[in-house]
Structure formats: structure tokens, C-alpha cells
Design a protein around this motif. Structure first.
Motif, PDB file in Angstrom:
ATOM      1  N   SER A   1     -24.169 -17.755  -6.029  1.00  0.00           N
ATOM      2  CA  SER A   1     -23.749 -18.337  -4.264  1.00  0.00           C
ATOM      3  C   SER A   1     -22.013 -18.135  -4.012  1.00  0.00           C
ATOM      4  CB  SER A   1     -23.907 -19.491  -4.331  1.00  0.00           C
ATOM      5  OG  SER A   1     -25.147 -19.752  -3.813  1.00  0.00           O
ATOM      6  N   ALA A   2     -21.675 -17.967  -5.513  1.00  0.00           N
ATOM      7  CA  ALA A   2     -19.477 -17.705  -5.478  1.00  0.00           C
ATOM      8  C   ALA A   2     -19.251 -16.099  -4.673  1.00  0.00           C
ATOM      9  CB  ALA A   2     -18.701 -17.887  -6.625  1.00  0.00           C
ATOM     10  N   GLU A   3     -20.686 -15.274  -5.465  1.00  0.00           N
ATOM     11  CA  GLU A   3     -20.772 -13.768  -4.912  1.00  0.00           C
ATOM     12  C   GLU A   3     -21.346 -13.295  -3.536  1.00  0.00           C
ATOM     13  OE1 GLU A   3     -19.763 -11.415  -7.656  1.00  0.00           O
ATOM     14  OE2 GLU A   3     -20.026  -9.782  -6.229  1.00  0.00           O
ATOM     15  N   ILE A   4     -22.496 -13.567  -3.128  1.00  0.00           N
ATOM     16  CA  ILE A   4     -22.545 -13.514  -1.625  1.00  0.00           C
ATOM     17  C   ILE A   4     -22.747 -15.069  -0.380  1.00  0.00           C
ATOM     18  CG2 ILE A   4     -24.005 -11.451  -3.213  1.00  0.00           C
ATOM     19  CD1 ILE A   4     -26.382 -13.255  -2.578  1.00  0.00           C
ATOM     20  N   GLY A   5     -22.628 -16.129  -1.278  1.00  0.00           N
ATOM     21  CA  GLY A   5     -22.277 -16.601  -0.626  1.00  0.00           C
ATOM     22  C   GLY A   5     -23.612 -17.928  -0.472  1.00  0.00           C
ATOM     23  N   ASP A   6     -24.024 -19.077   0.017  1.00  0.00           N
ATOM     24  CA  ASP A   6     -25.362 -19.780   0.254  1.00  0.00           C
ATOM     25  C   ASP A   6     -26.217 -19.005   1.835  1.00  0.00           C
ATOM     26  OD1 ASP A   6     -23.969 -21.935  -1.708  1.00  0.00           O
ATOM     27  OD2 ASP A   6     -23.419 -22.792  -0.078  1.00  0.00           O
ATOM     28  N   LEU A   7     -25.255 -18.899   1.960  1.00  0.00           N
ATOM     29  CA  LEU A   7     -26.153 -17.539   3.335  1.00  0.00           C
ATOM     30  C   LEU A   7     -26.975 -16.396   2.936  1.00  0.00           C
ATOM     31  CD1 LEU A   7     -27.121 -18.428   6.059  1.00  0.00           C
ATOM     32  CD2 LEU A   7     -25.372 -17.255   7.025  1.00  0.00           C
ATOM     33  N   GLY A   8     -26.179 -15.758   1.822  1.00  0.00           N
ATOM     34  CA  GLY A   8     -26.634 -14.305   1.471  1.00  0.00           C
ATOM     35  C   GLY A   8     -27.510 -15.372   0.407  1.00  0.00           C
ATOM     36  N   VAL A   9     -27.443 -16.386  -0.269  1.00  0.00           N
ATOM     37  CA  VAL A   9     -28.711 -16.551  -0.859  1.00  0.00           C
ATOM     38  C   VAL A   9     -30.562 -16.725  -0.057  1.00  0.00           C
ATOM     39  CG1 VAL A   9     -29.125 -18.317  -2.760  1.00  0.00           C
ATOM     40  CG2 VAL A   9     -26.870 -17.566  -2.748  1.00  0.00           C
ATOM     41  N   ASP A  10     -29.225 -17.801   0.414  1.00  0.00           N
ATOM     42  CA  ASP A  10     -30.969 -17.648   1.778  1.00  0.00           C
ATOM     43  C   ASP A  10     -31.622 -16.196   1.862  1.00  0.00           C
ATOM     44  OD1 ASP A  10     -30.586 -20.626   1.531  1.00  0.00           O
ATOM     45  OD2 ASP A  10     -29.460 -21.327   3.216  1.00  0.00           O
ATOM     46  N   VAL A  11     -30.252 -15.556   2.367  1.00  0.00           N
ATOM     47  CA  VAL A  11     -31.443 -14.306   2.333  1.00  0.00           C
ATOM     48  C   VAL A  11     -32.190 -13.893   1.258  1.00  0.00           C
ATOM     49  CG1 VAL A  11     -31.278 -11.700   3.392  1.00  0.00           C
ATOM     50  CG2 VAL A  11     -29.842 -13.591   4.538  1.00  0.00           C
ATOM     51  N   LEU A  12     -31.258 -13.983   0.378  1.00  0.00           N
ATOM     52  CA  LEU A  12     -32.693 -13.269  -0.753  1.00  0.00           C
ATOM     53  C   LEU A  12     -33.889 -13.705  -0.769  1.00  0.00           C
ATOM     54  CD1 LEU A  12     -29.709 -12.420  -3.634  1.00  0.00           C
ATOM     55  CD2 LEU A  12     -30.960 -10.753  -1.463  1.00  0.00           C
ATOM     56  N   ARG A  13     -33.793 -15.504  -1.371  1.00  0.00           N
ATOM     57  CA  ARG A  13     -34.635 -15.890  -0.487  1.00  0.00           C
ATOM     58  C   ARG A  13     -36.157 -15.631   0.354  1.00  0.00           C
ATOM     59  NH1 ARG A  13     -33.826 -19.953  -4.472  1.00  0.00           N
ATOM     60  NH2 ARG A  13     -31.263 -20.644  -4.538  1.00  0.00           N
TER      61      ARG A  13
ATOM     62  N   PRO B   1     -40.166 -15.519 -12.021  1.00  0.00           N
ATOM     63  CA  PRO B   1     -38.906 -16.974 -12.136  1.00  0.00           C
ATOM     64  C   PRO B   1     -37.902 -17.391 -12.849  1.00  0.00           C
ATOM     65  CG  PRO B   1     -41.861 -17.869 -12.451  1.00  0.00           C
ATOM     66  CD  PRO B   1     -41.312 -16.145 -12.501  1.00  0.00           C
ATOM     67  N   GLY B   2     -37.041 -18.308 -11.865  1.00  0.00           N
ATOM     68  CA  GLY B   2     -36.237 -18.420 -12.499  1.00  0.00           C
ATOM     69  C   GLY B   2     -34.838 -16.968 -12.363  1.00  0.00           C
ATOM     70  N   LYS B   3     -35.354 -15.997 -11.630  1.00  0.00           N
ATOM     71  CA  LYS B   3     -34.160 -15.372 -12.458  1.00  0.00           C
ATOM     72  C   LYS B   3     -33.394 -15.224 -11.262  1.00  0.00           C
ATOM     73  CE  LYS B   3     -36.283 -14.712 -16.420  1.00  0.00           C
ATOM     74  NZ  LYS B   3     -37.807 -14.451 -16.515  1.00  0.00           N
ATOM     75  N   LEU B   4     -32.008 -13.990 -10.600  1.00  0.00           N
ATOM     76  CA  LEU B   4     -31.687 -14.231 -10.135  1.00  0.00           C
ATOM     77  C   LEU B   4     -30.700 -15.105  -9.094  1.00  0.00           C
ATOM     78  CD1 LEU B   4     -30.648 -11.376  -9.036  1.00  0.00           C
ATOM     79  CD2 LEU B   4     -32.560 -11.317  -7.801  1.00  0.00           C
ATOM     80  N   LEU B   5     -31.863 -15.650  -8.457  1.00  0.00           N
ATOM     81  CA  LEU B   5     -31.613 -16.659  -7.394  1.00  0.00           C
ATOM     82  C   LEU B   5     -31.215 -17.962  -7.948  1.00  0.00           C
ATOM     83  CD1 LEU B   5     -34.752 -15.779  -4.833  1.00  0.00           C
ATOM     84  CD2 LEU B   5     -32.004 -15.736  -4.115  1.00  0.00           C
ATOM     85  N   PRO B   6     -29.935 -18.453  -7.918  1.00  0.00           N
ATOM     86  CA  PRO B   6     -29.764 -20.095  -8.619  1.00  0.00           C
ATOM     87  C   PRO B   6     -31.216 -20.952  -8.291  1.00  0.00           C
ATOM     88  CG  PRO B   6     -28.504 -19.197  -6.640  1.00  0.00           C
ATOM     89  CD  PRO B   6     -29.491 -18.530  -6.718  1.00  0.00           C
ATOM     90  N   PRO B   7     -31.102 -21.961  -9.102  1.00  0.00           N
ATOM     91  CA  PRO B   7     -32.084 -22.984  -8.574  1.00  0.00           C
ATOM     92  C   PRO B   7     -31.920 -23.091  -7.561  1.00  0.00           C
ATOM     93  CG  PRO B   7     -30.796 -23.291 -11.342  1.00  0.00           C
ATOM     94  CD  PRO B   7     -30.279 -22.304 -10.379  1.00  0.00           C
TER      95      PRO B   7
END
Lengths: 584, 584
Positions: free
Chosen positions: A521-533, A547-553
Motif C-alpha cells: 500500500s505504501a507503494e501503490i496506495g490503498d486504491l491501487g491495492v483495491d485495483v489488484l484485488r 494465496p497470501g502472496k503479493l497482496l497485503p492481508p
């Protein structure tokens, strides 16, 4: 880069590569560590394979039979050795656990599909049966990318590692377009061996070269030691075929560039097995080099050395600058020269006599097929270097670096076996921030490890240069504390926080895995993480892929679904000790 | 590339650019067209501005007031001129409609935010009120990317064009890292004018340079005439700030490269305003060139010429090959030389005397800051060209190309005003397929237009070369049929089907818009389209951003939600007539 090394088909389960290729640390090395307050501790060997504690196999006969129906009876493995050999990658936490007999990251089974069709059917079967899937190439992840972390909890019936070693063919060479299409399971030396009869090279030489696979390179957005010349994987991948639970993705391949919307290829590059399994990839290849030139320089300081590299990247530029551009900082230079024995001492004396009391070492390698062009490239580069305050060294110093360039990570096993903590981590940033980031990350690592008055070594080198910035690769060594994992978590966290605060990327070429996921999230923002999800939910609706890799818990996750993830949130390290040039 | 051209702040609403910069087709040009069976038709001027039929404004006072509260009273425009000037881009269908007074693609209002904060608030207000938003930069889309197509139906309360011209600042220059951060609204010449005092250039020169904006470059994954040297936009963009209905995305910017998962920056590059509005972008810049070299060559055939360019791209390579590399095929060379009058005729005679009865023209330009290095680059390149069967021409031929390089698209207006259909389209592919694709797309265009025994001109050039392939840019001319839009749809469709079948990308640098959207699945697969839809749903849940663009119409959609989309599915063209070198 033209010499083929040996492909290591299966590394030792508790450490790096094939121990037969390790070079023990010299007496001078131990003595130097001792002089820095890092004593050789008591022997601390790994447990025997039989002593590794494995979780019970969660998959039942029906599920295992379903897998066997896809790949054949002989290619579903549930025995101890297979499970242990896939119980993680080569991160510090992965190895620390296994050395102590903790096999909690082992999959229930290892499956070896024969081709893209079997990979696709495996994903369909696993999706239907809710079996988690960990794609497994060379298994050299140093960020916890291949442990069976997320599969042990309530969400899945079990977890399988999908080992891609049987997909090991060079499928097609297009000489006219200089492209080659590979299956994902070729290891680095296999890639080069397959291209050699065509007079071509991929030019990709990460320190994990002997074991890591083509699919792993692509899935982790890899960069190698000569990527300044040949380009990172993301620069050279043109197309791919990807198996996903939703079906096959065929991306790119039509053209070197396109304006047909967002580049989806760049979603799979770096997706670390969370979106699909790469079953074919087409990459740019280059004429196999027939000539090489080397140079080594000393500069008076890291600042002066990095200014010299900036000059190469900006004023010499792509096509002319060296294929390999490395700069060790003062501490790394000092340690490496000390490890190099008499010839290192001679270089230190040479530096002192020329007002370089704490010099930094620059290693440069050019390679190509035209000796005249190489000579021109070197002379253009060295003209730029001469603007600075450096001194040219004999070129054998650079040759010595190259000789040992895959051997560094073996030292970690030896030091861990003597209760010494050693690890590496890396970042990259723009030139304007490089000096400050180097100082601040180094200082964060040192402060964290110095707790209890420990002696500490913190070394750094630049290994990749770009017009706009460069990478930083840190190696650190200290005596183990009473709780080495807590010690390691503290230093990893301190370093990564310093990287984030200093404007660096959380990883330049090691990837995210579980170890860097808390900082995505520090790299791509919470919204960026939402996009990846959202992308993952589209391609992998059941969430079975790695599971458990790349995306933050996820927020509010109690970790109940996957105990490995909780462990994972406490960061994990990465490999690749810096090479110790043998200058003797 | 160092001469600054004039920035065109607002083009003529029914055609290309500023008509004051147009050069009418010469008598020789008309005569040549006539000799090819394309006669000058009766005058067919555009209607007067007052005659354009505009849809009633769908937005009510409450909605307009909400917009005014964000941007201020003076920056919400609903008058005729503003609406017509934003009633589409510069595609053939866009201009064809407007010339006939069809203003159906006009937005209800044009809004001019002052800064990133206002853009963000606009998206929040429009999301809440279900107002569709068309981001509008220079308005030079040649694929239907900026018409208010999707906003007129049942799904939205109305549609606004968000014109970004007030966000026109160079925000930051980092000399050390050679990076510059821009607001999106700077036009090409404004970019260069802002960088000039810093001794820097972006080096981005699409044919739309005088009007197109930085934000448009990034949003459409643009490439310019010198991108072989300076890199495409996707090569040089390092970071950006993007307003989305879900909040701001801050992507990249930390480092030249990263392994921190998929590169989300590459989702926004090429997203054509469907995922967000770019409010800042940081791009790599280069030292402003102070020296230039030119060369022109004749080769005996398109095959021989493209082999010569392949040699440059593969054996000379980045850093050394020309910044501009162009190759006109036999027909384009013949037409251009015919248009060039006596000097063109002289070149044709020169070719015939040297066994080049149907020659092809290669134009090369090198630029930089070091005259010696430029000379070396040229000599290395020409050494490779000499391996082929080409003949060197006086360098003034290349200078003549450069002089006219932004003027081509004006000719379209002149020909449309004489009932002649003219348009361009482009693709790219790998070298192994280039010759076949050139032949097959050319043949598809010709067959489609020859219906009714019409005279047809189909010309093509290569404008971008890569190690693995090259672009193809087609220009075609024929007398209008009784239903020019049907004629145009047929040729567009035939050409694109040939591109897809021949393994080319559906667009190398024009983008997707509405015109190429029906073929996006052919490029990235249905699953790839699903991924794009999932990303859009995450960032733009109400679907307000540039509806109808980029993504193909959903299966089973009756088109009821957006009449513009249905029109759009019938493809629309793109601009940029090839330049007519003035060799006199």
C-alpha cells in the motif's frame, strides 16, 4: 556472460543451490568478521530431512485422484522429500524455519504437469475442489513467494505446489524478429543452452541464474546482473500465454508496441503467480556475445562513484554504456578487498597512496559481437568516467568479480550455520534521492542490528543504472540474537520503513511475496491495492492462486484462514550476498 | 526537432488545426490524383456554426450549479461554440458529421477545472449526480476518443466535457534525475517551451503535436515521429497522479524500475480517460538537442527498405540508430515525389537510371548535443545501410520531410471539401510478419475502395522501428461514394480485419476510442476485456468516465443506453495524412 554454467535442477532443501558449488569463507574472512565484532558462533547445522515436522496431508484420496487424472499417477507427489523441497523458497525466514525442522510451509502435494493444457486443467480442478495452488519454478524466491502459506487454513481443502519443471522447451525461435518463445520451466543455463545453437542469448543473469526459471523471471519482474545492457524482463517480454481459473489469457505477441489500451501483459509480469500460471512467454533475444571487455575503477566516495555511474547512464546512454555497471560503497569495497587477500590489500594501498583512503569500487563489463564497436563503447564510457575523480584499475579486478558472481548466496548458509544473521535487501530510486536513501537505509539497518552492542556490517552496491535513477542492494551481517527471527523482523521492518520514507521502491528486483506485502500500500496506495484485488477476483474468483502472496492481508482479517500469512506479515528477507571478488 | 512550433489553443471546429497553417494541394497534386482516377468533385464546404444541430441540454440548473460550485461560474460553458468545439475529435466520422451539421456528439456543457483538486471534486460531483465525463485535452483523437457518445442515453443525467487546458504548468524539473513533472493540459509546443530554459526536451512529436496535450499523450499511449530515439510515452512516463471517482491514485514516481507487483502505471497509460483523469505526470526528459544530421536513401523495394531499417534497429540499436527512421513504400514514394514537382521528378529519373524503377524513400534524422557523437552515429548507421541495395540521396530530401511534418492532416479537410474520401490507419507487427501484413492490409483497403471501379491511392510508411518489429501507417484516398460513411466503415472494417488476421496490433499509436473498440477482444481476448471491465468497475463504479470508449459494447447491449456507442461501433478513422515533402 557467454560461459554456460551448470543448471541446478533441485537445490538443497535447507539452503542455497548445490553445496558442492559453495566456497567456504576464508580464514581471512572469518578474521575480518571477528575484527568487526562478529564472532564465529557454535556450529548450528540444519536438522536431518527425517526430522522436519510436516503438517498432516489435508487432501483426501478423492482430491489426489482428481489431480492424478490430470497429470498422471507418477506426477503427484506426497512423499517427505518432495514436500520439504517445496516448503518455501530461499528467504531467510524460509531457510531459518527449515533448518530448525519447521515444515509448516510445505504443500500437501507437489504436482508436475506436462504442458500448458494440463496446467489449465489443473487450475480448473483445483478451483472446483477449492485447492490452493502455489506455482513453483526454481523455488529461489527470497521474499517468501513460494511457501504454501495461504493454503493451510479454513478457506481451502488443501494446497498443492505446481512444479513447472516438465515445461522446459524452447518452442520457437524467430531469427528475423529476434524473438524466442519458451515454456516456463527452463532454468537460466538451460535457456542459454537452448539459444546457443541459434547464436542468441537472453542475457538474463540474476544471482539465482542456475536454478531460477524463465516463468519465475517473468512472474517476478526480474532483473539480472547484465540487465543494464540487455534490459529487465519487463523490457524484453513481448507476449505470453497464461492459464487462469477463468481460462487462458493470450497477451501481446503481435507487435513490439501497441496503443490498444492498457498493457495487460504488465499485469501478469510481476503478478507472482497470484493471477495465473505463465505457460509460454515470448521474449526478445540478442546475438550471443563473442567478445567482452572489462574495466574496474576506484572512486573516492560513494557519492563520486554514483555520479560517475549517473554520467554513464545519462551521457553515454543505452546501447553504449556497459552491460554490467556496478558500484560498491565504501564498506562493501573495504570488506571485499579484505576478503580478496593480498591483491585486495595491494589495491587498498594503491588507493591510499592516491588520496583515496576509503575508496569505492566500480566494475564494468561490455559484451557484443563486434570487437571494434566494443572498443568504441569502452572508450566513450571511460571518457565520461575520466571527468570524475576516479582511478582506473587493472581489468582483472572486474574479471574476478564475474568469476564469483553466482557464489555469494552460498555464504549465507555457512554464516547461518555459525549463528550469524546475514541477509540482503534492495530498492531503487531516482538519482536525486539516491545518496540520501543509501545513507538512511544503511543507518536504519545498522541501528536495528546494533542493539546489544553487536558488531555489524552493512554493505551496499548499485547494480542497475537507468537514465533517471539506480538500484541499491544492501547486505548486512551481525551475530544472531537470542531470537534471530525477531531480530530479522526488526531489521527488515526498519529498512523497509526507511525505504518508504526515503522515496524508494519497496523492491527493485526481488519481488513482493509475503515479506514485502505489508508495504504494498505504501507503494501503490490503498486504491491501487483495491485495483489488484479486483483483477484477482476477476481471474481467480475462488482465490486459489498463491494465496497470501503479493497482496497485503485484507483489513480486519484475523489471519485465521491462513496461519502462514500471519507469519508472513512479519517480513522475510532475501538472498544474494554480494559477491566476494577473488582478486588473488 | 529543436525549432518550436506554434501551439494551437483551439482548432477549427470542423477540421484540423488552424486553417491558416494549411498549404493547399498544388495543381500538380490535383493533376496526379486525376491521373489516378480521383477527380476533384464539386465544392462541399462545412455548414456554418449556427447551422449545427445540437441536442437539447440534458443537464438542469441544479446540476449545472453543482458544477459551477466546483470550478466557478465562468468555467462552465453551455453556449453553442463551446459545445460544438467539444463535439468530437478529429476522426473522419467526427469531422464528417460536423461538416454536415450533425452535433449529436456534443456534450451538454464544457467544464474547465483549475487544478487537480477541482478535477477530483468534479468526479465526485458527477459520480453522485450520474453525469458522464469526457476528459478533453487537445481534442485531436482520430479514433472517436472524445465525442460525448455514451452520455446521451438513459444511463446518465447528461454529459460534460472536462477540458484540461487550465492545468498547463510545468510543475517541477529534476535536472539530476532528468525528470519533469507536468500538469496534463500543456500542448506539445508548450511542453517544449517550458523545458527550453532548462536545456531539456521531451522529444515527443506526433503529427498532432501543435494541439495535443501531455495528458492526452499519456492517456492514449502515444508515439511521436522521433520516438524511435526518445522512446514512446509508455517508455518515458515514470509516475502520475490520477483523479478517479474512488479517489486519487498515485502511481510510480519512486524509481525508474520496480518489482513491486504488476505495474499499475501501465493500466492508466492507454486507458483513454475511462479509468480516471491524469492530473500530473512525471516523464523522462533529455538534453535539448543542439545538433542534427539528416540522411535520405532510395531502396529498390519496400522489402529492401524494411530490411535496411531492420538492420538499423537490430545491428545499430538504441542510442545509435537515428531518432527518426521512416520508410515510404513504393506508392507513397511515387506520390510524394510527384507532389514534390521538379525535384521529385529528378529523383525519380535518378532512381530509374540506377535500376530503381519503383524506389522507396528512407528518411533518417539524428539529433543530440555532441556533434562528434552524432557523426559517429550516422556513420555507424550508414555502414549498415550500405550492406543493402540502397542509394544515398542529398540530405535536403530529409530536411524537406521535416519541414512539412505537421502539415499532412490539413490536406484531409481540403479533399473532404471536394468529395474525396481520405483517411489513415496504422498498426505494428514483428519483423517476420511485416512484409505480408503490409501487402495484405494494403490489398484489403484497395479492394474495399475499388468498388464501382473507383481510382484508389493506398500508400504506406514505416515510422517506428524496434529490435523486434515496426509500425505500418497507411493513407488511402478515393472519390466519395453516394454514402461516404458506409464507404468509410467498409474500408475501416476490411483493413482492421486484415490487421487482426495478419497478426498486427489493432493500433500502434492512435489508440482505441470507439473506432477500434469492436476489435479489442481480438487483441486481448474476451477474458482480457473482462479484466479491463473489472478494473473500470473498481475505479469508476458508476461508469461515468468516457463511456463507450476503449471497451467494446457489452454483449447483448441494445445500444439503448448510448446512441453514440452504436454509431461508434461502425468504426471511425484517423488523421495524419502522410507528409508531402517539398523537395523544391
Amino acid at each position: 556472460m557467454d560461459e554456460l554454467t551448470r543448471s541446478i535442477r533441485r537445490s538443497v532443501w535447507h539452503g542455497w543451490g548445490d553445496p558442492a558449488e559453495a566456497h567456504p569463507l576464508s580464514a581471512a574472512g572469518w578474521s575480518m568478521l571477528g575484527s568487526l565484532g562478529i564472532a564465529r558462533g557454535p556450529k548450528s547445522p540444519p536438522v536431518a530431512l527425517e526430522e522436519v515436522v510436516l503438517p498432516p496431508i489435508a487432501l483426501g484420496d478423492a482430491e489426489l485422484d482428481a489431480l492424478r487424472q490430470v497429470v498422471g499417477d507418477g506426477f503427484v507427489h506426497t512423499d517427505r522429500r518432495w514436500r520439504v523441497e517445496h516448503a518455501g523458497g530461499k528467504s531467510y525466514p524460509d531457510l531459518w524455519r527449515l533448518r530448525r525442522g519447521d515444515g509448516s510451509q510445505a504443500p500437501d502435494a507437489v504436482v508436475e504437469p506436462a504442458d500448458a493444457g494440463e496446467v489449465q486443467r489443473l487450475l480448473e480442478v483445483c478451483g472446483a475442489l477449492r485447492i490452493a495452488v502455489v506455482p513453483f519454478g526454481g523455488g529461489t524466491s527470497v521474499v517468501g513467494g513460494v511457501g504454501a502459506a495461504g493454503g493451510g487454513g479454513v478457506a481451502f481443502a488443501g494446497v498443492v505446489a505446481v512444479d513447472l519443471r516438465r515445461l522446459d522447451q524452447l518452442l520457437h525461435v524467430d531469427q528475423e524478429s529476434r524473438l524466442a518463445t519458451f515454456q516456463p520451466g527452463l532454468r537460466g543455463p538451460d535457456i542459454e543452452r537452448a539459444l546457443e545453437p541459434h547464436g542468441l542469448t537472453l542475457g538474463h543473469y540474476p544471482q539465482s541464474h542456475q536454478e531460477a526459471t524463465l516463468g519465475g523471471y517473468v512472474a517476478t519482474r526480474s532483473a539480472g546482473q547484465a540487465s543494464t545492457g540487455y534490459g529487465r524482463i519487463d523490457d524484453i517480454v513481448l507476449g505470453m500465454r497464461v492459464a487462469t481459473p477463468r481460462g487462458e489469457l493470450l497477451l501481446g505477441g503481435r507487435s513490439p508496441a501497441s496503443a490498444a489500451g492498457p498493457r495487460l501483459l504488465d499485469l501478469v509480469v510481476g503478478s507472482e503467480g497470484t493471477l495465473g500460471i505463465i505457460t509460454e512467454a515470448t521474449l526478445r533475444v540478442a546475438p550471443r556475445p563473442t567478445a567482452k571487455r572489462y574495466a574496474a575503477w576506484l572512486f573516492p566516495s560513494f557519492h563520486a562513484g554514483s555520479e560517475a555511474l549517473r554520467g554513464l547512464a545519462q551521457d553515454v546512454g543505452p546501447g553504449l554504456l556497459p552491460d554490467v555497471c556496478r558500484l560498491s560503497d565504501e564498506e562493501e569495497t573495504r570488506v571485499n578487498l579484505a576478503l580478496a587477500g593480498r591483491s585486495g590489500a595491494a589495491l587498498l594501498r594503491y588507493g591510499r597512496a592516491r588520496a583515496l583512503p576509503a575508496p569505492v569500487l566500480v566494475i564494468l563489463v561490455w559484451e557484443g559481437t563486434d570487437a571494434g564497436a566494443l572498443k568504441h563503447r569502452q572508450s566513450v564510457s571511460e571518457r565520461v568516467l575520466r571527468r570524475g575523480s576516479g582511478r582506473r584499475l587493472p581489468s582483472r579486478v572486474a574479471r574476478a568479480w564475474e568469476k564469483g558472481r553466482f557464489s555469494g548466496p552460498y555464504l549465507r548458509d555457512e554464516l547461518m550455520g555459525r549463528r550469524i544473521l546475514v541477509d540482503t535487501l534492495e530498492t531503487a530510486t531516482t538519482w536525486d534521492r539516491l545518496g540520501t536513501l543509501h545513507a538512511e537505509v544503511g543507518s536504519a539497518i545498522r541501528s536495528s542490528l546494533e542493539v546489544g552492542g553487536r558488531g555489524v556490517v552493512v554493505m551496499c552496491h548499485v547494480s542497475h543504472v537507468y537514465a533517471t535513477g539506480a538500484s541499491l542492494y544492501f547486505t548486512f551481517v551481525a551475530a544472531e540474537s537470542a531470537d534471530p527471527m525477531a531480530q530479522w523482523r526488526a531489521v527488515k521492518s526498519a529498512a523497509t520503513e526507511a525505504i518508504v520514507a526515503g522515496g524508494g521502491t519497496i523492491t527493485h528486483h526481488h519481488g513482493v511475496g509475503v515479506d514485502h506485502a505489508p508495504w504494498l500500500s505504501a507503494e501503490i496506495g490503498d486504491l491501487g491495492v483495491d485495483v489488484l484485488r479486483a483483477i484477482k477476483a476477476e481471474l481467480d474468483p475462488a482465490g486459489i492462486l498463491n494465496p497470501g502472496k503479493l497482496l497485503p492481508p485484507a483489513e480486519g482479517s484475523s489471519g485465521g484462514a491462513a496461519d502462514g500469512v500471519v507469519e508472513a506479515v512479519t517480513p522475510g528477507p532475501d538472498p544474494g550476498l554480494t559477491c566476494t571478488p577473488d582478486l588473488s
